[in-house]
Design a protein around this motif. Structure first.
Motif, PDB file in Angstrom:
ATOM      1  N   ARG A 197      41.158 -23.629  43.700  1.00  0.00           N
ATOM      2  CA  ARG A 197      39.793 -23.580  43.172  1.00  0.00           C
ATOM      3  C   ARG A 197      39.134 -22.223  43.452  1.00  0.00           C
ATOM      4  N   ASP A 198      39.582 -21.565  44.509  1.00  0.00           N
ATOM      5  CA  ASP A 198      39.017 -20.250  44.830  1.00  0.00           C
ATOM      6  C   ASP A 198      39.328 -19.226  43.742  1.00  0.00           C
ATOM      7  N   PHE A 199      40.333 -19.495  42.932  1.00  0.00           N
ATOM      8  CA  PHE A 199      40.726 -18.545  41.881  1.00  0.00           C
ATOM      9  C   PHE A 199      40.307 -19.033  40.494  1.00  0.00           C
ATOM     10  N   ALA A 200      39.538 -20.112  40.442  1.00  0.00           N
ATOM     11  CA  ALA A 200      39.111 -20.683  39.165  1.00  0.00           C
ATOM     12  C   ALA A 200      38.331 -19.652  38.363  1.00  0.00           C
ATOM     13  N   GLY A 201      38.532 -19.679  37.038  1.00  0.00           N
ATOM     14  CA  GLY A 201      37.822 -18.749  36.170  1.00  0.00           C
ATOM     15  C   GLY A 201      38.611 -17.476  35.908  1.00  0.00           C
ATOM     16  N   ARG A 202      39.653 -17.258  36.714  1.00  0.00           N
ATOM     17  CA  ARG A 202      40.539 -16.112  36.483  1.00  0.00           C
ATOM     18  C   ARG A 202      41.931 -16.637  36.137  1.00  0.00           C
ATOM     19  N   LEU A 203      42.684 -15.867  35.376  1.00  0.00           N
ATOM     20  CA  LEU A 203      44.087 -16.227  35.181  1.00  0.00           C
ATOM     21  C   LEU A 203      44.814 -15.936  36.486  1.00  0.00           C
ATOM     22  N   MET A 204      45.701 -16.827  36.895  1.00  0.00           N
ATOM     23  CA  MET A 204      46.518 -16.553  38.083  1.00  0.00           C
ATOM     24  C   MET A 204      47.899 -16.081  37.616  1.00  0.00           C
ATOM     25  N   LEU A 205      48.313 -14.929  38.137  1.00  0.00           N
ATOM     26  CA  LEU A 205      49.650 -14.398  37.871  1.00  0.00           C
ATOM     27  C   LEU A 205      50.425 -14.582  39.176  1.00  0.00           C
TER      28      LEU A 205
END
Ligand code: CU
Length: 205
Positions: free
Chosen positions: A65-73
């Motif tokens: 959830r800390d990376f929500a809103g960004r694409l994770m690579l």
């Protein structure tokens, strides 16, 4: 009825049958190695990805959830990897630079498959050698096993006889691209070029 012509025909049929079985076997093995999208729509689909709780290279507990809103690579590897991981991470780093400002919507992550040796401090030194935005994630062996299972990542410790390292870790080398909600978008092989990677990421932004 058992002249040379018939024997030759029979041999030909047997060889054809053997080749067909081998080809089918190779296809089954190959197909099982390729991650499938959760959006394939078919029944019995394989989903890739899922929630995780890990520890970042600053020692903070983080979740997906800390990376929500960004694409994770996301790449799964380990800091003692001799060549596959450095190649994949180098590709991710160059692709991030190629994306320029658009890259701010992408979070590159390295999740270790060697949590016993890859402490946050070890991860920090390693990821910062590749890219300033690359975040290293580690955790307990159980946390790592869970996230690896969710991403269908294979990893296996292998004893090294003539090395001070003691063991290496065999692992699959796919790089996953997940959307802003943590859902699977696509994946790259570790030998994808940075240009191809940047292009495909751009098309998903
Ligand atoms: Cu590796």
């Amino acid at each position: 009825m058992s002249g040379p012509a018939q024997r030759g025909l029979l041999r030909g049929l047997v060889i054809t049958a053997v080749l067909a079985v081998l080809a089918l076997g190779a296809y089954v093995v190959f197909a099982s190695l390729i991650p499938r999208s959760s959006q394939d729509g078919g029944s019995g689909q394989v989903t890739i990805g899922g929630p995780f709780e890990l520890v970042d290279h600053e020692g903070r507990t983080v979740t997906d959830r800390d990376f929500a809103g960004r694409l994770m690579l996301i790449y799964f590897g380990f800091t003692n990897c001799p060549d596959i991981c450095p190649t994949g991470l180098q590709t991710m780093a160059i692709a991030m630079d190629e994306l320029g400002a658009a890259g701010e919507k992408v979070q590159p992550l390295l999740i270790t498959v060697d949590p016993e040796r890859d402490t946050p401090a070890v991860m920090k030194e390693y990821v910062q050698a590749f890219h300033e935005r690359l975040v290293g994630l580690t955790g307990t062996p159980e946390q790592i096993a869970k996230v690896a299972r969710e991403y269908r990542v294979y990893y296996q410790k292998v004893a090294l006889k003539d090395s001070s390292l003691g063991y290496s870790v065999d692992h699959s080398g796919f790089i996953y691209l997940m959307d802003g909600e943590g859902k699977y978008l696509t994946h790259f092989r570790h030998d994808t070029t940075p240009e191809q990677m940047a292009e495909r990421i751009k098309s998903k932004l």
